[in-house]
Design an enzyme around this catalytic site. Sequence first.
Site, PDB file in Angstrom:
ATOM      1  CE  LYS A 125      -2.640   3.522   1.068  1.00 10.03           C
ATOM      2  NZ  LYS A 125      -2.860   4.144   2.422  1.00 10.03           N
TER       3      LYS A 125
ATOM      4  N   GLY B  27      -0.744   8.275  -0.089  1.00  7.70           N
ATOM      5  CA  GLY B  27      -0.538   9.543  -0.662  1.00  7.70           C
ATOM      6  C   GLY B  27       0.501  10.556   0.107  1.00  7.70           C
TER       7      GLY B  27
ATOM      8  N   GLY C 213      -5.113  10.611  -0.756  1.00 10.58           N
ATOM      9  CA  GLY C 213      -6.042  11.535  -0.189  1.00 10.58           C
ATOM     10  C   GLY C 213      -5.526  13.043  -0.513  1.00 10.58           C
TER      11      GLY C 213
HETATM   12  C1  X2W Z   1     -10.090   7.946   0.768  1.00 10.90           C
HETATM   13  C2  X2W Z   1      -9.194   7.309  -0.586  1.00 10.90           C
HETATM   14  C3  X2W Z   1      -7.788   7.671  -0.780  1.00 10.90           C
HETATM   15  C4  X2W Z   1      -6.863   7.038   0.312  1.00 10.90           C
HETATM   16  C5  X2W Z   1     -10.148   9.262   0.346  1.00 10.90           C
HETATM   17  O1  X2W Z   1     -11.159   9.896  -0.044  1.00 10.90           O
HETATM   18  O2  X2W Z   1      -9.288  10.097   0.789  1.00 10.90           O
HETATM   19  C6  X2W Z   1     -12.067   7.439   1.970  1.00 10.90           C
HETATM   20  O3  X2W Z   1     -11.607   8.239   2.925  1.00 10.90           O
HETATM   21  P1  X2W Z   1      -4.503   7.969   1.227  1.00 10.90           P
HETATM   22  O4  X2W Z   1      -3.406   8.558   0.782  1.00 10.90           O
HETATM   23  O5  X2W Z   1      -4.041   6.249   1.498  1.00 10.90           O
HETATM   24  O6  X2W Z   1      -4.907   8.289   2.656  1.00 10.90           O
HETATM   25  N1  X2W Z   1     -11.202   7.221   0.867  1.00 10.90           N
HETATM   26  C7  X2W Z   1     -13.107   6.732   2.003  1.00 10.90           C
HETATM   27  O7  X2W Z   1      -7.306   6.356   1.043  1.00 10.90           O
HETATM   28  O8  X2W Z   1      -5.836   7.906   0.276  1.00 10.90           O
END
Ligand code: X2W
Length: 287
Positions: A36, A39, A72
Amino acid sequence: MRKRTDMTRDWIATARTLSEALPYLQRYEGATVVIKLGGHAMGSDEAMDSFARDIVLMSQVGVHPVIVHGGGPAINEMLGKLDIQFEFVNGKRVTSQPVMDVVEMVLAGLVNKRVVAAINRQGGRAVGLSGKDANLMVCRQTDPALGFVGTPERMNTDVVRTIFEAGMIPVIAPIGADAEGHSMNVNGDTAAGAIAGALKARRLLLLTDVPGVKDASGTVVTELTAGQIRQMTAEGTIAGGMIPKTETALAALQSGVRAAVILDGRAPNACLLELFTDHGAGSIIRS
Ligand code: X2W
């Protein structure tokens, strides 16, 4: 060019390092490793290239790496540019239809292709997809109050195996679909855990921007059991943003993943250090 006069590097040490890696290379031959890439761990283009190089090396020596990325911060930036308001509840983004559209464009588009391009630049062959492709990740709605946020319910990982068999590297954006095909926003850690569980991966590496799970004195604990994680969470030593990561790790172990590792993705060669040396990296969690 042969550089036998170049004294700036210890070439003998380089050869020794390769030789010392042999037992690890043998140990992970044919193993599936889900990585994983959060971001916050996705830094500059140089950092991305270094990450990609580790992944291509893994693939070259017979490991099956599967990348699940987040993004994110990139979603926040795009929502800001478009002047769309957003909020998080318990670490999950409240996802209306306009927010979902942006999440899908950013994750399955910009971010996914950035990771794919970085791997391809290092000589790998990456294929980008989202959890919607070939019904990889079918979700149910997590909570009506969160809108289009999904919890993975049915996984169909045959597409991932097909990509391995073709000698390619799958790069997966954490978007799923519900039974009617509506896009669902899935937390990146949750998606990586569900994919690792469904693949019965040998390792789940959660690359983040902290060095690992810390004890009450702030020292990173290098090895933990599921029981210790539960105890540290009950005592409040594990708190905040670490909770979704340790929960993901525990759920993955329950689904048959052999071990999960929480490590700093910004550290150089973090994945190689973890897989191919005695030193390891971050905190490894085993049942
Ligand atoms: C996350 C998906 C992206 C994510 C979002 O919308 O930010 C939810 O919160 P990172 O960079 O790993 O935090 N989805 C449901 O998880 O990004």
